[in-house]
Design an enzyme around this catalytic site. Structure first.
Site, short mmCIF file in Angstrom:
data_model
loop_
_atom_site.label_atom_id
_atom_site.label_comp_id
_atom_site.label_asym_id
_atom_site.label_seq_id
_atom_site.Cartn_x
_atom_site.Cartn_y
_atom_site.Cartn_z
N ASN A 37 0.81 -1.22 0.00
CA ASN A 37 0.00 0.00 0.00
C ASN A 37 0.84 1.28 0.00
O ASN A 37 1.65 1.50 0.90
CB ASN A 37 -0.91 -0.03 1.24
N HIS A 122 -15.04 -5.01 10.21
CA HIS A 122 -14.69 -3.69 10.74
C HIS A 122 -15.92 -2.83 10.98
O HIS A 122 -16.59 -2.45 10.02
CB HIS A 122 -13.83 -2.94 9.72
N ARG A 147 -14.19 -5.86 14.80
CA ARG A 147 -13.26 -4.83 15.27
C ARG A 147 -14.03 -3.53 15.35
O ARG A 147 -14.75 -3.17 14.42
CB ARG A 147 -12.11 -4.69 14.26
N TYR A 159 -7.63 7.16 13.56
CA TYR A 159 -7.48 5.98 12.73
C TYR A 159 -8.76 5.13 12.74
O TYR A 159 -9.36 4.91 13.79
CB TYR A 159 -6.32 5.09 13.20
N HIS A 312 -3.42 -10.23 8.94
CA HIS A 312 -3.89 -8.96 8.37
C HIS A 312 -4.73 -9.27 7.13
O HIS A 312 -4.36 -10.11 6.32
CB HIS A 312 -2.64 -8.16 7.99
N ASP A 316 -6.34 -3.37 1.34
CA ASP A 316 -5.17 -3.19 0.47
C ASP A 316 -4.46 -4.52 0.21
O ASP A 316 -3.51 -4.56 -0.57
CB ASP A 316 -4.20 -2.15 1.06
O1 EZ4 Z 1 -3.86 0.59 8.21
O2 EZ4 Z 1 -3.89 -2.04 5.81
O3 EZ4 Z 1 -5.70 -3.78 10.79
N1 EZ4 Z 1 -5.72 -3.15 9.78
C1 EZ4 Z 1 -5.02 -2.04 9.57
C2 EZ4 Z 1 -5.12 -1.46 8.17
C3 EZ4 Z 1 -3.84 -0.74 7.76
C4 EZ4 Z 1 -3.71 -0.73 6.27
C5 EZ4 Z 1 -2.32 -0.21 5.87
O4 EZ4 Z 1 -2.07 -0.45 4.53
O5 EZ4 Z 1 -4.37 -1.54 10.44
O6 EZ4 Z 1 -6.24 -0.65 8.02
CO CO Z 2 -4.06 -2.98 12.05
#
Ligand code: EZ4
Ligand code: CO
Length: 402
Positions: A37, A122, A147, A159, A312, A316
């Site tokens: 990303n 999310h 989450r 964030y 993860h 992205d």
């Molecule tokens: O900010 O994938 O847990 N997920 C994250 C994501 C990251 C992005 C960064 O490219 O923290 O949203």
């Molecule tokens: Co994260």
């Protein structure tokens, strides 16, 4: 089976993705995700200039030897660009091997260890009420783990707060957007969010939270303690982890489970964290940590210390990575959970895939290979569109961790 051709496909069906396609003299081809990303073109150049020329003519079945060749043979080891490029090759080769065998990839890895892959979605909102509503929408869709992030009073652009709807995309500006961060406001706010979520949604639903590297170790310890009554599934990236020993301090103070590793690219990034049992979940992914071959090594080390996987899976990471990850997750003995941010319809159309969501679980499907393909004609309609992740500054202007 000889590798005859390899090409890099860059496409932007709503966001940028880099895909490596490897073809063989037996007509079988495989694809791997190479998306990094905000730094996509660096991996494209690494693959085109330095990797593809040495792949041509090699035996596609020799996955391990090719991995070692690209890792040791480069002299310059590790790093996100190198490891994403190696991951793309590795994923494409596992895809080829499984297709050649006529089996879904999880069968080649050792078969299914479970019936489905538990995923978390999310839930985001501008304030606590909006996030509580978003959690409700995910529960209605069947999610068992969610989450939760919310806007913080006094913090502009915290964030994880989307711009409306269920879709959240942080990399949305050609030059990095500047956001402001205030730890004191956040530390007061976050426990209130989870107090409300437990009151409104009960004990059964698994709740997760991403701190996104914003705290110092002692602040992270404080937050972990304050969140204990709300029994989180995990607290993610509570402090930057280049200094793995920093987690000793957090661990000493809280029983809130800790997850880390989405920006790691090698087992060496998490060796201390795992061996000292400073974390509960390791979040390394197929695409950024050297592919299935290296992820298997990380998970193997983690298994010795009762650390479970929690890869993860943000938007992205392309559907190609998601497909490969789901085969890995279905097999890996010490599986914990898999992040799953839904891709847009445009992205799903470019990457037709066999995986499907049912009752809070993803299933990789039984198509030979990893079950994800790319529609190259459609991909060509979406040219690269440079986008970068934001940066964060403290209220006095100091550059902080985004
Ligand atoms: O900010 O994938 O847990 N997920 C994250 C994501 C990251 C992005 C960064 O490219 O923290 O949203
Ligand atoms: Co994260």
């Amino acid at each position: 089976m000889k590798i005859t051709r390899a090409t890099v496909i860059v496409t932007c069906p709503g966001r940028n993705f880099v895909t490596l396609k490897i073809e063989t003299d037996e007509g079988v081809y495989g694809i791997g995700d190479a998306t990094l990303n905000g730094r996509e073109k660096a991996v494209v150049a690494y693959l085109e200039d330095h990797v593809i020329p040495v792949l041509i003519g090699r035996d596609a079945h020799r996955i391990e030897d090719i991995w070692q060749y690209l890792y040791k043979g480069a002299y310059w080891r590790r790093g996100p660009v190198t490891m994403s490029a190696i991951a793309a090759v590795d994923t494409a080769l596992w895809d080829i091997k499984a297709k050649a065998a006529g089996l879904p990839l999880y069968q080649i890895l050792g078969g299914a260890s479970r019936e489905g892959v538990l995923v978390y979605g999310h839930a985001n909102g501008a304030d606590i009420g909006e996030t509580a509503d978003a959690v409700g929408r995910y529960r209605d869709m069947g999610y068992r783990a969610i989450r939760a992030q919310s806007g913080v009073p006094g913090v502009k652009g915290a964030y994880g707060v989307g711009k409306g709807g269920l879709y959240y995309e942080p990399a949305d500006s050609a030059l990095p957007e500047e956001t402001v961060w205030s730890t004191p406001h956040y530390l007061r706010h976050a426990p209130k969010l989870f107090e409300r979520l437990r009151a409104e949604h009960g004990e059964e639903i698994e709740l997760l939270h991403d701190v996104h590297h914003r705290l110092t170790p002692i602040e992270a310890a404080r937050l972990g303690k304050d969140l204990e009554p709300f029994r989180l599934f995990w607290m993610e990236d509570c402090t930057p982890a280049e200094n793995q020993e920093a987690f000793r301090l957090v661990r000493r103070h809280t029983t809130t489970p800790l997850a880390v590793g989405e920006i790691f690219n090698s087992v060496h990034d998490c060796r201390t964290l795992i061996q000292e049992q400073l974390i509960d979940f390791i979040r390394t992914t197929v695409v950024h940590a050297g592919g299935i071959t290296h992820l298997r090594q990380i998970a193997g080390l983690a298994a010795l210390y009762q650390v479970r996987t929690g890869s993860h899976g943000a938007t992205d990471l392309s559907p190609v990575c998601m497909g490969a990850a789901l085969h890995f997750d279905l097999w890996v003995p010490n599986f914990g959970i898999q992040e799953y941010m839904r891709h847009t319809e445009e992205t799903d159309a470019v990457f037709p895939h066999a995986y499907r969501f049912e009752n809070g679980y993803l299933h990789p499907g039984d198509t030979p290979g990893h079950g994800v393909d790319i529609d190259e004609a459609l991909a060509a309609k979406y040219p690269y569109n440079p986008k970068q992740l934001p940066v964060a500054r403290l209220t006095d202007g100091t550059l902080w961790n985004w």
